[in-house]
Design a protein around this motif. Structure first.
Motif, short mmCIF file in Angstrom:
data_model
loop_
_atom_site.label_atom_id
_atom_site.label_comp_id
_atom_site.label_asym_id
_atom_site.label_seq_id
_atom_site.Cartn_x
_atom_site.Cartn_y
_atom_site.Cartn_z
N VAL A 16 0.87 -0.93 0.12
CA VAL A 16 -0.11 -0.05 -0.13
C VAL A 16 1.04 1.57 0.00
O VAL A 16 0.57 2.56 -0.93
N GLY A 17 1.87 1.21 0.67
CA GLY A 17 2.44 2.98 1.00
C GLY A 17 2.76 2.41 -0.33
O GLY A 17 3.99 3.99 -0.52
N ARG A 18 3.99 2.25 0.00
CA ARG A 18 4.84 2.19 -2.13
C ARG A 18 3.92 2.69 -3.28
O ARG A 18 4.66 3.32 -4.67
N VAL A 41 8.62 6.42 5.25
CA VAL A 41 9.73 6.04 6.26
C VAL A 41 9.52 4.58 6.06
O VAL A 41 8.44 3.59 5.56
N VAL A 42 10.58 3.72 6.27
CA VAL A 42 11.48 2.02 5.93
C VAL A 42 11.69 1.22 7.18
O VAL A 42 12.68 2.44 8.14
N ARG A 43 12.35 0.49 7.30
CA ARG A 43 13.01 -0.18 7.96
C ARG A 43 14.88 -0.06 7.64
O ARG A 43 15.51 0.29 9.13
N ASN A 44 14.87 0.06 6.62
CA ASN A 44 16.36 0.07 6.20
C ASN A 44 16.97 0.84 4.78
O ASN A 44 15.99 0.56 4.85
N ASN A 45 17.80 1.13 5.03
CA ASN A 45 18.13 1.37 3.49
C ASN A 45 18.16 0.16 2.23
O ASN A 45 17.45 1.38 0.96
N ARG A 46 17.75 -1.27 2.87
CA ARG A 46 17.92 -1.60 1.37
C ARG A 46 16.47 -0.91 0.19
O ARG A 46 15.71 -1.22 -0.56
N GLN A 47 15.46 -1.56 1.26
CA GLN A 47 13.94 -1.39 1.55
C GLN A 47 13.93 0.37 0.60
O GLN A 47 13.14 0.60 -0.17
N GLY A 48 14.79 1.55 1.29
CA GLY A 48 14.46 2.28 0.73
C GLY A 48 15.28 2.80 -0.48
O GLY A 48 14.82 4.15 -1.25
N VAL A 50 14.43 1.87 -3.59
CA VAL A 50 13.75 1.47 -5.32
C VAL A 50 13.03 2.95 -4.86
O VAL A 50 12.65 3.77 -5.87
N LEU A 51 12.34 3.55 -3.64
CA LEU A 51 11.61 4.70 -3.11
C LEU A 51 12.59 6.19 -3.69
O LEU A 51 12.41 7.04 -4.04
#
Length: 312
Positions: free
Chosen positions: A11-13, A29-36, A38-39
Motif C-alpha cells: 500500500v505505502g509504495r 519511512v522504512v526499516r532499512n536502507n535496502r527497502q528505501g 526503490v523509493l
C-alpha cells in the motif's frame, strides 16, 4: 512534506509514488536502507525508523504536513498483540506531541468492534489511540487484501485444492487490491477540503464481492487447470496455521478473525463510512502474482542451468 510509514509495503509504495506524481515532497519511512532504494529512485526522502523506538518515530514526522500511518502486524513475533500495541502507543504519543495538519491511518473492516475479531481488534486499538490527535484525521478501512490469497496459491497450484477458512465456500465477502488502497490513501491526503467530521471514516473494497468458490475458479482459469475450493474444518485451523509457521498467539488471532468473518462481523460500517470501490479485479491481482512466480521460477532455472554448464 508527506510522510508515509510502511512505504516499502504494497500500500505505502503505491501511495508514495502517487504523491510524487502529484509533485509533492515525500518522506518514505522504512526499516532499512535496502527497502528505501526503490523509493529514493522516484525522489523520496528516506527515513529509517523502528516503530518501537520513540526517537526514530518522532524524527520521522518532523516537519510533516501530512502523515500516512501504518502499524503492521508483527508476523514473526511470539506475542504480536503486545508488540503491535507498543508500536501503536509509540506512534500515537509522537503524533499527539507533534500533530501534522492531516493524518490518515490505514485500518480494517470491522475495526469498530472492540473485541472478538482477532487481528482486527488491534486496528480498533489503533483508531482509539489516534482519535485524540489534533489533526484532520481519516481512518481508511480496507477489506481483506486480495494478495493475501498469494500465501496459499502455491498449495492450490501444486495440489489442485484451494484451502479456505471462509465458511461456507459459497459465502461472498469483500476484498480489495492493495494498489487501490494506496491510490485512495494518496487521494485522501491530497484532498484539501475541510472535513465535515473528524475522524472521517472511509471504506474501500473491490467492485464485486467474491466467494472461495469464485477464488478457486478464477485461479483455475488463469493457471489452466482444475482447482477446487476446500473448506478447512474448524478443528484443523490451528494445526494448519502452525504448519504454515505461525506461532500459537498469531494463529489464535487468525482463527478469531475468521470466526468473526464467518459470523458476518467483518464488514463495512455503512452507517458512518464513506464507501469507495477499487477498480482492480481479483483476477488481475492473481495474474500479477502468477507472473512474478513464473519469472522467479524461470530465473532460478536459468541460474541452475548456467551453474551446471559452468561446472562441466
Amino acid at each position: 512534506m508527506f510522510v508515509i510509514f510502511g512505504a516499502a509495503g504494497n500500500v505505502g509504495r503505491v501511495s508514495a509514488a502517487a504523491l510524487r506524481r502529484a509533485g509533492r515532497e515525500v518522506r518514505a519511512v522504512v526499516r532499512n536502507n535496502r527497502q528505501g532504494a526503490v523509493l529514493a529512485d522516484i525522489g523520496c526522502e528516506i527515513a529509517i525508523a523502528d516503530l518501537l523506538d520513540p526517537t526514530s518515530v518522532a524524527r520521522a514526522i518532523e516537519g510533516a504536513y501530512a502523515v500516512q500511518m501504518l502499524c503492521p502486524v508483527p508476523h514473526a513475533d511470539a506475542d504480536p498483540v503486545t508488540t503491535m500495541r507498543r508500536m501503536i502507543d509509540v506512534s500515537a504519543d509522537a503524533l499527539r506531541a507533534n500533530p501534522p495538519q492531516r493524518l490518515l491511518a490505514l485500518s480494517d473492516y470491522g475495526a469498530e468492534h472492540a473485541s472478538g475479531t482477532g487481528i482486527t481488534t488491534l486496528f480498533h486499538y489503533l483508531e482509539t489511540q489516534l482519535a485524540p490527535v489534533a489533526s484532520q484525521l481519516t481512518f481508511l478501512r480496507a477489506a481483506e487484501h486480495m494478495h493475501n490469497w498469494g500465501r496459499v496459491l502455491p498449495i492450490a497450484l501444486a495440489r489442485g485444492v484451494l484451502p479456505s477458512l471462509h465458511h461456507p465456500l459459497s459465502k461472498q465477502f469483500p476484498t480489495v487490491a492493495a494498489q487501490d488502497v494506496g491510490l485512495l490513501a494518496a487521494e485522501l491526503l491530497l484532498d484539501d477540503r475541510p472535513a465535515k467530521v473528524s475522524p472521517r471514516v472511509v471504506s474501500i473494497e473491490g467492485e464485486a464481492r467474491v466467494s472461495a468458490l469464485d477464488v478457486a475458479r478464477i485461479l483455475g482459469e488463469l493457471a489452466h487447470r482444475q482447482i477446487e475450493a476446500h473448506e478447512v474444518p474448524r478443528g484443523e485451523w490451528a494445526a494448519m496455521l502452525h504448519g504454515a509457521g505461525l506461532g500459537e498467539n498469531h494463529a489464535r488471532l487468525i482463527t478469531d478473525l475468521y470466526d468473526a468473518h464467518n459470523a458476518g462481523r467483518i464488514d463495512v460500517e455503512s452507517e458512518i463510512s464513506e464507501r469507495r470501490f477499487g477498480a482492480t479485479a481479483i483476477a488481475d491481482v492473481f495474474a500479477a502474482i502468477l507472473a512474478r512466480a513464473g519469472a522467479a521460477s524461470t530465473a532460478t532455472s536459468t541460474a541452475t542451468s548456467t551453474a551446471t554448464t559452468a561446472a562441466r
